[in-house]
Design a protein around this motif. Sequence first.
Motif, short mmCIF file in Angstrom:
data_model
loop_
_atom_site.label_atom_id
_atom_site.label_comp_id
_atom_site.label_asym_id
_atom_site.label_seq_id
_atom_site.Cartn_x
_atom_site.Cartn_y
_atom_site.Cartn_z
N PHE A 1 1.47 18.56 18.02
CA PHE A 1 2.78 18.83 17.42
C PHE A 1 3.90 18.98 18.45
CE2 PHE A 1 -0.42 20.54 14.47
CZ PHE A 1 -0.16 19.73 13.38
N LYS A 2 3.63 18.67 19.71
CA LYS A 2 4.67 18.79 20.73
C LYS A 2 5.74 17.74 20.47
CE LYS A 2 3.53 17.57 24.83
NZ LYS A 2 2.91 17.57 26.17
N SER A 3 7.01 18.15 20.40
CA SER A 3 8.09 17.24 20.06
C SER A 3 8.70 16.58 21.29
CB SER A 3 9.19 18.00 19.30
OG SER A 3 9.78 18.99 20.14
N GLY A 4 8.65 17.21 22.43
CA GLY A 4 9.27 16.65 23.63
C GLY A 4 10.70 17.09 23.83
N PHE A 5 11.29 17.80 22.86
CA PHE A 5 12.65 18.29 23.01
C PHE A 5 12.68 19.50 23.95
CE2 PHE A 5 13.27 16.53 18.57
CZ PHE A 5 13.93 15.41 19.04
N GLU A 6 13.78 19.63 24.68
CA GLU A 6 13.96 20.80 25.52
C GLU A 6 14.44 21.97 24.68
OE1 GLU A 6 16.58 19.80 28.64
OE2 GLU A 6 15.28 18.23 29.51
N GLN A 7 14.24 23.16 25.19
CA GLN A 7 14.65 24.35 24.47
C GLN A 7 16.17 24.44 24.45
OE1 GLN A 7 12.62 26.14 22.83
NE2 GLN A 7 10.76 25.17 23.62
N PRO A 8 16.76 24.86 23.34
CA PRO A 8 18.23 24.97 23.28
C PRO A 8 18.74 26.07 24.20
CG PRO A 8 17.23 25.95 21.33
CD PRO A 8 16.12 25.29 22.08
N GLY A 9 19.96 25.85 24.69
CA GLY A 9 20.56 26.83 25.58
C GLY A 9 21.15 28.01 24.82
N ASP A 10 21.78 28.91 25.58
CA ASP A 10 22.38 30.09 24.97
C ASP A 10 23.62 29.71 24.15
OD1 ASP A 10 20.46 31.55 26.24
OD2 ASP A 10 21.73 32.04 27.97
N VAL A 11 23.84 30.47 23.13
CA VAL A 11 25.01 30.26 22.28
C VAL A 11 26.23 30.88 22.95
CG1 VAL A 11 26.03 30.69 20.02
CG2 VAL A 11 23.57 30.26 20.23
N ASP A 12 27.31 30.10 23.08
CA ASP A 12 28.52 30.58 23.73
C ASP A 12 29.31 31.50 22.79
OD1 ASP A 12 27.86 29.14 25.92
OD2 ASP A 12 29.08 27.38 25.35
N PHE A 13 30.06 32.36 23.40
CA PHE A 13 30.92 33.25 22.65
C PHE A 13 32.13 32.47 22.12
CE2 PHE A 13 34.67 36.01 22.60
CZ PHE A 13 34.26 36.94 21.65
N GLU A 14 32.45 32.69 20.86
CA GLU A 14 33.58 32.02 20.24
C GLU A 14 34.69 33.05 20.00
OE1 GLU A 14 32.64 29.64 16.88
OE2 GLU A 14 30.56 29.33 17.55
N MET B 1 22.52 20.92 20.48
CA MET B 1 21.23 21.63 20.57
C MET B 1 20.23 20.89 21.45
SD MET B 1 20.68 22.99 16.67
CE MET B 1 20.74 21.33 15.98
N TYR B 2 20.40 19.55 21.58
CA TYR B 2 19.52 18.75 22.41
C TYR B 2 20.38 17.76 23.18
CZ TYR B 2 16.43 20.40 18.70
OH TYR B 2 15.77 21.16 17.79
N VAL C 1 23.25 18.40 16.77
CA VAL C 1 24.36 19.32 17.00
C VAL C 1 24.42 20.34 15.88
CG1 VAL C 1 25.71 17.62 18.28
CG2 VAL C 1 25.96 17.77 15.80
N GLU C 2 25.08 21.43 16.18
CA GLU C 2 25.36 22.47 15.19
C GLU C 2 26.88 22.51 15.00
OE1 GLU C 2 24.31 27.18 14.31
OE2 GLU C 2 23.75 26.23 16.21
N VAL C 3 27.34 22.18 13.80
CA VAL C 3 28.77 21.97 13.53
C VAL C 3 29.40 23.25 12.99
CG1 VAL C 3 30.43 20.60 12.23
CG2 VAL C 3 28.33 19.53 13.09
N TYR C 4 30.57 23.56 13.47
CA TYR C 4 31.36 24.69 12.99
C TYR C 4 32.71 24.12 12.51
CZ TYR C 4 27.98 27.09 15.93
OH TYR C 4 26.82 27.54 16.50
N LEU C 5 32.90 23.94 11.23
CA LEU C 5 34.15 23.40 10.67
C LEU C 5 35.13 24.54 10.41
CD1 LEU C 5 32.74 20.78 8.14
CD2 LEU C 5 33.64 20.37 10.43
N ASP C 6 36.40 24.29 10.77
CA ASP C 6 37.45 25.26 10.53
C ASP C 6 38.14 24.88 9.21
OD1 ASP C 6 39.32 27.19 10.58
OD2 ASP C 6 40.45 26.39 12.30
N LYS C 7 37.58 25.38 8.09
CA LYS C 7 38.07 24.99 6.77
C LYS C 7 39.45 25.56 6.46
CE LYS C 7 33.45 24.44 4.89
NZ LYS C 7 32.51 24.78 3.79
N ASN C 8 39.92 26.51 7.28
CA ASN C 8 41.26 27.09 7.06
C ASN C 8 42.35 26.32 7.80
OD1 ASN C 8 40.18 29.13 5.45
ND2 ASN C 8 39.68 30.38 7.27
N ALA C 9 41.96 25.41 8.68
CA ALA C 9 42.96 24.69 9.48
C ALA C 9 43.67 23.64 8.62
CB ALA C 9 42.29 24.03 10.69
N LYS C 10 44.89 23.34 8.99
CA LYS C 10 45.69 22.36 8.25
C LYS C 10 45.11 20.96 8.43
CE LYS C 10 50.41 20.66 7.73
NZ LYS C 10 51.80 20.76 8.20
N ALA C 11 44.60 20.70 9.62
CA ALA C 11 44.01 19.38 9.88
C ALA C 11 42.82 19.12 8.98
CB ALA C 11 43.61 19.27 11.35
#
Length: 612
Positions: free
Chosen positions: A278-291, A514-515, A562-572
Amino acid sequence: MVEVKMGDCWSHTKDQFDNLEKHTQWGIEFMERYNKFVKDRTDIEISYAKQLRNLSKKYQPKRNSKEEEEQKYTSCRAFLTILNEMNDYAGQHEVIAENMSGLIFAELSRYIQELKQERKLHFQEGRRAQQHIESCWKQLEASKRRFERDCKEAGRADQHFEKMDADLNVTKADVEKARQQALNRQQMASDSKGEYSSVLQNFNKEQHEHYYTIIPNIFQKIQDLDEKRIVRIGESMKTFSEVDRQVIPIIGKCLDGITNAAESIDQKHDTQLVVEAFKSGFEQPGDVDFEDFSQAMKRTVSESSLSNSRSDSKQEPKSGKSKGKLWPFIKKNKLSLKLKTLNTQVRNLIEGSGPEDFSHLPPEQRRKKLQQKIDEIKKEIQKESYQRDALTKMKDVYIKDPQMGDPNSVDPRLAEIEQTIEKLRQESQKFEAWLAEVEGRLPAKTDQSRRQSEVYELQSTAVNNCAQDRESPDGSYTEEQNQDPQLKVAAQTEFDDEFDDEEILPTIGTCKAMYPFEGQNEGTIAMAEGETLNVIEEDKGDGWTRVRRNEDEEGYVPSSYVEVYLDKNAKAYEQYQRAVKSQPRWHGTGVTYRSDQIIKTEFKFSNCHDGI
């Protein structure tokens, strides 16, 4: 020690003959009962062995099943060993049943029949001796009664003679007659006495011989017969235990095999197999940055991202014209890729399988699947080669001896095998190239190699008169061969005119990788693990997200990376949602098949441009 014989007790009471007859009959019945016990034990052993074999067969792994694949684990192999040992264990119980049936039951059954016959003869002889002595006794009693009667009559005749002789009135003739009768009676009594004496002597002789010779011999034979019966039962009981004792060493080996199988279980080895499987070959994800949401919606780029290193080498921004030309090129490529991917997805849905190159799997799993496919193809090549060699030898025989057959009759089959081998070799080269790409031994596929692989895996026609705004960037749009070249030029010109003046899309959120993704195909963008990018177009179901880096570099990345963070309050984001809703939508009408198994998909569109 004085030997006790059955004949010794017979001289005291003559009813012992009947008691001994009853005793010997009980002995035979006891032996039959014991023999029946052995038969029941044999049936139990046979039934037990059969149940053990059925149990072992029931839990044996099925061929070409998941259970057979599980035999790579030590615990499963140990269980298979236990099943095999139980099968051998059942065989030993069958040996026990066979030996008991042949050495005990069959032998005792035969011996019981012989015992019954011999006992019958002995007791028949005893009964004849008993009848003879009883006949002698009756003869003695008859002689005795006759002698007693003659003596009494002789006495009465003497008394009558004396009475007649004393009477003076009786004539001399009467007296003489009475005297003569008395003498006759005395003679008869004397003869009866001699006969009685002779019969008595003969009876005593017969009686002595009967009780001291005949009967003791008969009873001695019966005694020997009964003692042999007892000894035979003892020997059978000893054999009963020896039959079990003979298989104990083999049963012990079976149990030792089970113990060794249990001790061979290695939890570390099984764990390593699970990791390899079951080894996938993906590397471990890094630390989550402060937003920092207190600032404007623009993420600070991580120091480890590729954007910093790339921005250092790209200090001079590109001109607006070049940026304007970048988007139409990508969108046109998106359209063609979408059509290609859509056709591939339809084929996969119909066939119920994933891509032929297993690109939907993680790297390690994909490598194993490709290697497995290569091994299967090599086996098929080897099999076909054996058939080719056999046919070649057959052809040589036909050439040497035409009577055996026509050499030309083998050529069509040889040609067919050669074609099959060539196809299999091409398939093997194709999968080896994919395997080399996965293992990093070769660079990513070029446009030419990608088109060649698409010929192998798809062999589908291009889609007529359709377009859509979302596309997967790993293929190319192929038009039908009979399409008018002028229409192609017109469509290309219209696309260029349409997107020459397109404005830069606004940012609607951010995403974090994430990868790592190399982005070697046209229209994609490379990213490093943990890198933060701006999202300008979200995934609409095709598995790709459009992102931008440093306002001058944009492309597509896999949505699953990727892990997506959408800004639903933005005008764009609100403007983007309105633009999406206003875009034309397409409706598929179905899928049809052609005789050469090429899939053709047709679509109808509403609100599409006239040039498409």
